[in-house]
Design a protein around this motif. Structure first.
Motif, PDB file in Angstrom:
ATOM      1  N   THR A 174     -37.426  -5.919  48.105  1.00  0.00           N
ATOM      2  CA  THR A 174     -36.633  -4.804  47.556  1.00  0.00           C
ATOM      3  C   THR A 174     -37.521  -3.751  46.905  1.00  0.00           C
ATOM      4  N   ALA A 175     -38.539  -4.191  46.175  1.00  0.00           N
ATOM      5  CA  ALA A 175     -39.418  -3.234  45.490  1.00  0.00           C
ATOM      6  C   ALA A 175     -40.231  -2.423  46.501  1.00  0.00           C
ATOM      7  N   LYS A 176     -40.735  -3.079  47.545  1.00  0.00           N
ATOM      8  CA  LYS A 176     -41.564  -2.380  48.522  1.00  0.00           C
ATOM      9  C   LYS A 176     -40.739  -1.392  49.333  1.00  0.00           C
ATOM     10  N   VAL A 177     -39.562  -1.781  49.742  1.00  0.00           N
ATOM     11  CA  VAL A 177     -38.699  -0.866  50.502  1.00  0.00           C
ATOM     12  C   VAL A 177     -38.336   0.349  49.644  1.00  0.00           C
ATOM     13  N   ARG A 178     -38.035   0.114  48.402  1.00  0.00           N
ATOM     14  CA  ARG A 178     -37.690   1.238  47.503  1.00  0.00           C
ATOM     15  C   ARG A 178     -38.875   2.180  47.335  1.00  0.00           C
ATOM     16  N   GLU A 179     -40.084   1.609  47.283  1.00  0.00           N
ATOM     17  CA  GLU A 179     -41.276   2.438  47.123  1.00  0.00           C
ATOM     18  C   GLU A 179     -41.532   3.283  48.366  1.00  0.00           C
ATOM     19  N   ILE A 180     -41.392   2.679  49.549  1.00  0.00           N
ATOM     20  CA  ILE A 180     -41.718   3.396  50.779  1.00  0.00           C
ATOM     21  C   ILE A 180     -40.684   4.470  51.082  1.00  0.00           C
ATOM     22  N   ILE A 181     -39.424   4.135  50.962  1.00  0.00           N
ATOM     23  CA  ILE A 181     -38.366   5.092  51.333  1.00  0.00           C
ATOM     24  C   ILE A 181     -38.052   6.056  50.194  1.00  0.00           C
ATOM     25  N   GLU A 182     -38.569   5.763  49.007  1.00  0.00           N
ATOM     26  CA  GLU A 182     -38.331   6.616  47.841  1.00  0.00           C
ATOM     27  C   GLU A 182     -36.833   6.730  47.570  1.00  0.00           C
ATOM     28  N   ALA A 183     -36.239   5.575  47.345  1.00  0.00           N
ATOM     29  CA  ALA A 183     -34.798   5.515  47.090  1.00  0.00           C
ATOM     30  C   ALA A 183     -34.545   5.070  45.660  1.00  0.00           C
ATOM     31  N   GLN A 184     -33.306   5.315  45.241  1.00  0.00           N
ATOM     32  CA  GLN A 184     -32.936   4.914  43.892  1.00  0.00           C
ATOM     33  C   GLN A 184     -32.713   3.401  43.798  1.00  0.00           C
ATOM     34  N   VAL A 185     -32.065   2.829  44.818  1.00  0.00           N
ATOM     35  CA  VAL A 185     -31.673   1.425  44.763  1.00  0.00           C
ATOM     36  C   VAL A 185     -31.903   0.789  46.143  1.00  0.00           C
ATOM     37  N   VAL A 186     -32.360  -0.454  46.145  1.00  0.00           N
ATOM     38  CA  VAL A 186     -32.418  -1.263  47.358  1.00  0.00           C
ATOM     39  C   VAL A 186     -31.779  -2.613  47.047  1.00  0.00           C
ATOM     40  N   ASN A 187     -30.789  -2.981  47.831  1.00  0.00           N
ATOM     41  CA  ASN A 187     -30.097  -4.262  47.668  1.00  0.00           C
ATOM     42  C   ASN A 187     -30.421  -5.173  48.848  1.00  0.00           C
ATOM     43  N   LEU A 188     -30.708  -6.430  48.545  1.00  0.00           N
ATOM     44  CA  LEU A 188     -30.974  -7.418  49.581  1.00  0.00           C
ATOM     45  C   LEU A 188     -29.821  -8.411  49.629  1.00  0.00           C
ATOM     46  N   TRP A 189     -29.091  -8.366  50.756  1.00  0.00           N
ATOM     47  CA  TRP A 189     -27.961  -9.269  50.957  1.00  0.00           C
ATOM     48  C   TRP A 189     -28.384 -10.344  51.960  1.00  0.00           C
ATOM     49  N   LEU A 190     -28.157 -11.598  51.634  1.00  0.00           N
ATOM     50  CA  LEU A 190     -28.474 -12.693  52.539  1.00  0.00           C
ATOM     51  C   LEU A 190     -27.205 -13.421  52.960  1.00  0.00           C
ATOM     52  N   VAL A 191     -27.261 -13.962  54.158  1.00  0.00           N
ATOM     53  CA  VAL A 191     -26.089 -14.644  54.712  1.00  0.00           C
ATOM     54  C   VAL A 191     -25.845 -15.936  53.944  1.00  0.00           C
ATOM     55  N   LYS A 192     -24.634 -16.058  53.399  1.00  0.00           N
ATOM     56  CA  LYS A 192     -24.223 -17.290  52.730  1.00  0.00           C
ATOM     57  C   LYS A 192     -23.576 -18.235  53.726  1.00  0.00           C
ATOM     58  N   ASP A 193     -22.678 -17.695  54.527  1.00  0.00           N
ATOM     59  CA  ASP A 193     -22.105 -18.431  55.654  1.00  0.00           C
ATOM     60  C   ASP A 193     -21.710 -17.395  56.696  1.00  0.00           C
ATOM     61  N   GLU A 194     -21.010 -17.788  57.722  1.00  0.00           N
ATOM     62  CA  GLU A 194     -20.703 -16.878  58.825  1.00  0.00           C
ATOM     63  C   GLU A 194     -19.800 -15.727  58.403  1.00  0.00           C
ATOM     64  N   GLN A 195     -19.070 -15.873  57.321  1.00  0.00           N
ATOM     65  CA  GLN A 195     -18.097 -14.856  56.925  1.00  0.00           C
ATOM     66  C   GLN A 195     -18.438 -14.191  55.600  1.00  0.00           C
ATOM     67  N   GLU A 196     -19.605 -14.462  55.005  1.00  0.00           N
ATOM     68  CA  GLU A 196     -19.859 -13.957  53.660  1.00  0.00           C
ATOM     69  C   GLU A 196     -21.336 -13.653  53.457  1.00  0.00           C
ATOM     70  N   LEU A 197     -21.603 -12.529  52.742  1.00  0.00           N
ATOM     71  CA  LEU A 197     -22.939 -12.142  52.335  1.00  0.00           C
ATOM     72  C   LEU A 197     -23.055 -12.272  50.826  1.00  0.00           C
ATOM     73  N   LEU A 198     -24.260 -12.616  50.356  1.00  0.00           N
ATOM     74  CA  LEU A 198     -24.492 -12.777  48.936  1.00  0.00           C
ATOM     75  C   LEU A 198     -25.630 -11.857  48.517  1.00  0.00           C
ATOM     76  N   LEU A 199     -25.402 -11.047  47.465  1.00  0.00           N
ATOM     77  CA  LEU A 199     -26.422 -10.136  46.957  1.00  0.00           C
ATOM     78  C   LEU A 199     -27.441 -10.951  46.165  1.00  0.00           C
ATOM     79  N   MET A 200     -28.647 -11.118  46.764  1.00  0.00           N
ATOM     80  CA  MET A 200     -29.645 -11.997  46.181  1.00  0.00           C
ATOM     81  C   MET A 200     -30.631 -11.279  45.266  1.00  0.00           C
ATOM     82  N   ASP A 201     -30.936  -9.988  45.554  1.00  0.00           N
ATOM     83  CA  ASP A 201     -31.923  -9.307  44.730  1.00  0.00           C
ATOM     84  C   ASP A 201     -31.714  -7.794  44.826  1.00  0.00           C
ATOM     85  N   ARG A 202     -32.260  -7.100  43.832  1.00  0.00           N
ATOM     86  CA  ARG A 202     -32.091  -5.640  43.791  1.00  0.00           C
ATOM     87  C   ARG A 202     -33.307  -5.018  43.134  1.00  0.00           C
TER      88      ARG A 202
END
Length: 791
Positions: free
Chosen positions: A193-221
């Motif tokens: 998340t930190a590296k993507v934010r640095e390269i793209i010069e964005a305010q926020v980067v959220n990393l969502w990981l698959v919890k199961d086939e029907q749900e995503l979980l926000l793991m880091d920001r």
């Protein structure tokens, strides 16, 4: 001059040097004048004048000037050369210029390429007014310079594009190195998340990981996002993030008024105005999605940004996949270790083994330096096992410190965790910091975790783990410890109860063998079971001869004493000791002259009586004949007795055998009376062997059973015979009581001699192998049990 200018212009390839040459050329054409070279550039979706070079006594404060500003706006509108002087020269129209002297005239010449305005040449004079001829010269310069600036602009654009590509490649290479610098998921997520934010010069980067086939979980920001919190989840169909996960296609939202952003912002004024989302796919499987929110410069994201994000997402997905595989391998390793420890602690009721397995087994996957178990004993907690300490010395200072800490930790009904990072403690309570600070200072540990071992019957004890690393336990480790604590509680409770079972020390070897048997691999265990079954069937069914064994000795066999029936002197001996004789063989002769005389006298008297009887019969004297007949019969009987007495002077053997009397030849000349022993003849045709049988075996013996005898004098021969009698009374032999079985053994060659020793075996019949092998131990055990208990 123009040729030199054009040559110098062509030698430069970039805009800035060419602009400077053009401005200098103007000041040379118009001595004392000042010149400015402008190019039109796109900036934030608007076209503006951008000063590229200034020459002369003039300067500009602004880096960009609106295209419609003042005199420059007039030039852009009319798109032809302008000459301003006198009353036409208004200060407000050229407010972008700053000079310390008053201007007399301004000239503007457009630079046009393919009928498109790309820039302008501005000339200002202070001493003389620019005339039309000078303006024509400026127009000519602009015509030469316009293509040069156009090519320079394209060159710089191409160069910048190449530089941007190189920069992106460098960034992607750097991203790949950074992302692959760790396989720890907890460390990798914030790095991404930190590296993507640095390269793209964005305010926020959220990393969502698959919890199961029907749900995503926000793991880091990385950054601040008020629209959702870390740990939030988004199910399929709930938002644009899950939509990207469902479709597998990257998404860019450039319009702040987009309904999807409005729904996400939920009325927040400082919410999302632009967003990008790219799926994280590795080896055909989706790992999650990465969301980038709001560019730092306030502009919306474009396709180039989305392309860059997608490129980074590929690297991030690969790194996350590798970290996930490592995490999965660790979970498998943890599960395997847990299963192994569980199998070990549940396969035994030995308390010491259970304790040792719990404190040492998890070390394969949990990075602790010391584990300990304290058990509840008579209302007090006592340390019973410590990693690396075979025996617990309750006087050891280390044990005393740990004992005190575990007693303090046991006051909590929940698991307790303490750690120290430098001088900072996780627990803010002063009393906790004081106690743990002292303990950590004395032991060198920086992390402590204790979990109570409790069940429905109450507390069993406390299990603790320590390490010099304050963060030595991760979520997977804590989950394993929780399961291990539950299983250890059951095993320790069972082992404690097991110790209270009577005679448990006697059963322990059996249980140990059972544990070792169950630890064998299935195939080997099956072979052992099959072998045991075969052995049992052999013992129960297969018949073997049941033999009783005892010491054997050769007893005297049938013997006859040779005794004279008449008195006489031994006149001649016909045999020697050891000679074989047959029945009727004359062994010796006694002197017989006396008996011969008696025989002759009886013969004479008999003949006389017969003669007189015959005369009386011839003389018809019946009375006399009768008397003489009586006399003849008397002397006939005397004659027979005399002959018998004479015959008895010959000493004969009544049986077949061997003469057993030594020095029998020395008896010549000795007078023997009736009943005196002359010699002994032993019957050697068969031997009598007495076999001493233990009293436990005597009931098995019966007359007529076959026997085998091995004598010490004939180690290679086995003599076979038949039991003739079993003695009805026991006799003492050493410290034991025995019964004798008399065995008749054929001895045709006379090899068996009286007094020989050996061993005898009597076959009592056929019995199952188990009875043959274990009869005597069973009798002994039975007798011992009877002597102890009796019934």
């Amino acid at each position: 001059m123009q040729a030199r200018f054009l040559s110098a212009l062509l030698q430069e390839r970039e805009v800035q040097p060419r602009a400077f040459l053009l401005a200098q050329q103007v000041t040379e054409m118009l001595p004392g004048a000042a010149a400015v070279v402008y190019l039109l550039e796109e900036y934030e979706e608007t076209t503006r004048w951008s000063p590229k070079a200034v020459a002369g006594d003039i300067h500009l404060d602004d880096d960009v000037i609106p295209i419609d500003s003042g005199t420059l706006g007039l030039l852009a509108k009319e798109n032809q050369p302008l000459l301003l002087s006198g009353a036409n020269l208004v200060r407000e129209d050229y407010a972008h210029l700053h000079a310390r002297r008053s201007l007399l005239s301004l000239a503007y010449v457009p630079m046009i390429v393919n009928q498109t305005l790309i820039g302008a040449l501005e000339a200002a004079t202070f001493d003389e007014v620019i005339n039309p001829a000078d303006l024509s010269g400026l127009v000519e310069l602009a015509e030469y310079a316009a293509p040069a600036f156009s090519s320079a602009t394209h060159y710089e654009a191409e160069r910048n594009s190449h530089l941007a590509s190189i920069s992106r490649l460098t960034q992607l290479y750097d991203v790949e190195k950074v992302f692959n610098s760790t396989l720890e998921m907890d460390q990798l997520n914030p790095i991404i998340t930190a590296k993507v934010r640095e390269i793209i010069e964005a305010q926020v980067v959220n990393l969502w990981l698959v919890k199961d086939e029907q749900e995503l979980l926000l793991m880091d920001r990385a950054g601040e996002d008020a629209t959702c919190e870390v740990g939030a989840s988004e199910k399929s169909g709930e938002g644009y993030v899950s939509a990207v996960s469902d479709s597998g296609e990257a998404l860019i939202i450039e319009d702040a008024g987009d309904e999807r952003l409005q729904r996400r912002n939920a009325g927040r004024e400082d919410g999302i105005f632009s967003a990008m989302v790219a799926p994280l796919v590795a080896n055909g499987f989706e790992v999650g999605v990465i969301e980038v929110i709001n560019k730092l410069d306030g502009t919306p994201f474009d396709e180039d940004d989305l392309f860059l994000l997608s490129s980074i997402a590929e690297t991030a997905a690969s790194a996350l996949n590798n970290a996930g595989m490592l995490q999965a391998e660790r979970k498998v390793e943890i599960l395997e270790t847990l299963v192994k420890v569980s199998a070990e602690i549940t396969s035994t009721l030995d308390l010491d083994r259970v304790l040792d397995a719990v404190v040492t087994g998890p070390g394969a996957v949990i990075p602790y330096e010391r584990a300990a178990i304290a058990l509840e004993e008579r209302g007090r907690l006592k340390v019973r096992a410590i990693t690396g300490m075979p025996r617990i010395n309750s006087q050891d200072p280390n044990v005393v410190r740990l004992q005190e800490l575990l007693e303090w930790a046991s006051l909590s009904s929940e698991a307790v965790s303490f750690s120290q990072h430098g001088e900072q403690f996780e627990d803010p309570r002063p009393e906790t910091q004081a106690k743990l600070g002292k303990y950590f200072a004395e032991t060198g540990m920086r992390g402590f975790y204790a979990v109570p071992l409790t069940d429905d019957d109450g507390r069993v004890g406390t299990l603790s783990f320590e390490s010099s690393d304050p963060d030595f336990l991760g979520p997977a480790h804590l989950e394993m410890i929780k399961i291990l604590a539950s299983q250890a509680t059951v095993a320790l409770r069972n082992a404690s109860l097991y110790r209270e079972v009577p005679f448990i020390d006697l059963l322990k070897p059996v249980l140990d063998r059972k544990r070792k048997f169950l630890a064998l691999e299935k195939r080997r265990r099956a072979l052992l079971v099959a072998g045991a079954a075969a052995a049992l069937l052999f013992l129960l069914i297969f018949p073997l001869p049941l033999r009783v064994v005892g010491d054997a000795s050769v007893s005297p066999t049938q013997s006859v004493l040779i005794q004279p029936e008449v008195e006489g002197v031994v006149q001649r001996v016909n045999v020697r000791e050891g000679d074989a004789v047959s029945a009727g063989t004359v062994l010796a002769s006694l002197s017989d002259w006396q008996y011969r005389a008696q025989l002759a006298a009886a013969q004479a008297k008999y003949e006389t009586a017969v003669s007189q009887m015959n005369r009386a019969l011839n003389g018809n004297d019946g009375g006399e004949a009768g008397i003489q007949r009586i006399q003849a019969d008397y002397w006939a009987s005397e004659l027979t007795r005399a002959r018998e007495r004479l015959d008895r002077t010959q000493l004969r053997s009544p049986i077949n055998g061997v003469l057993a009397t030594s020095h029998v030849e020395d008896l010549v000349g000795r007078k023997l009376m009736p009943g005196d022993t002359f010699a002994e003849v032993v019957d050697t045709s068969r031997a009598i062997v007495d076999v001493a049988i233990d009293e436990d075996d005597v009931l098995l013996l019966h007359s007529g059973e076959k026997a085998s005898v091995k004598l010490d004098g004939f180690p290679t021969r086995t003599f076979h015979g038949v039991v003739t009698v079993v003695s009805p009374r026991s006799q003492v032999q050493g410290s034991d009581r025995v019964f004798f079985a008399r065995v008749a053994v054929p001895n045709p060659d006379g090899a068996i001699r009286d007094g020989m020793q050996g061993r005898g075996k009597v076959v009592t019949g056929w019995s199952p192998a188990g009875k043959v092998f274990f009869r005597r131990p069973a009798i002994w055990i039975w007798s011992k049990l009877w002597s102890w208990f009796g019934w």
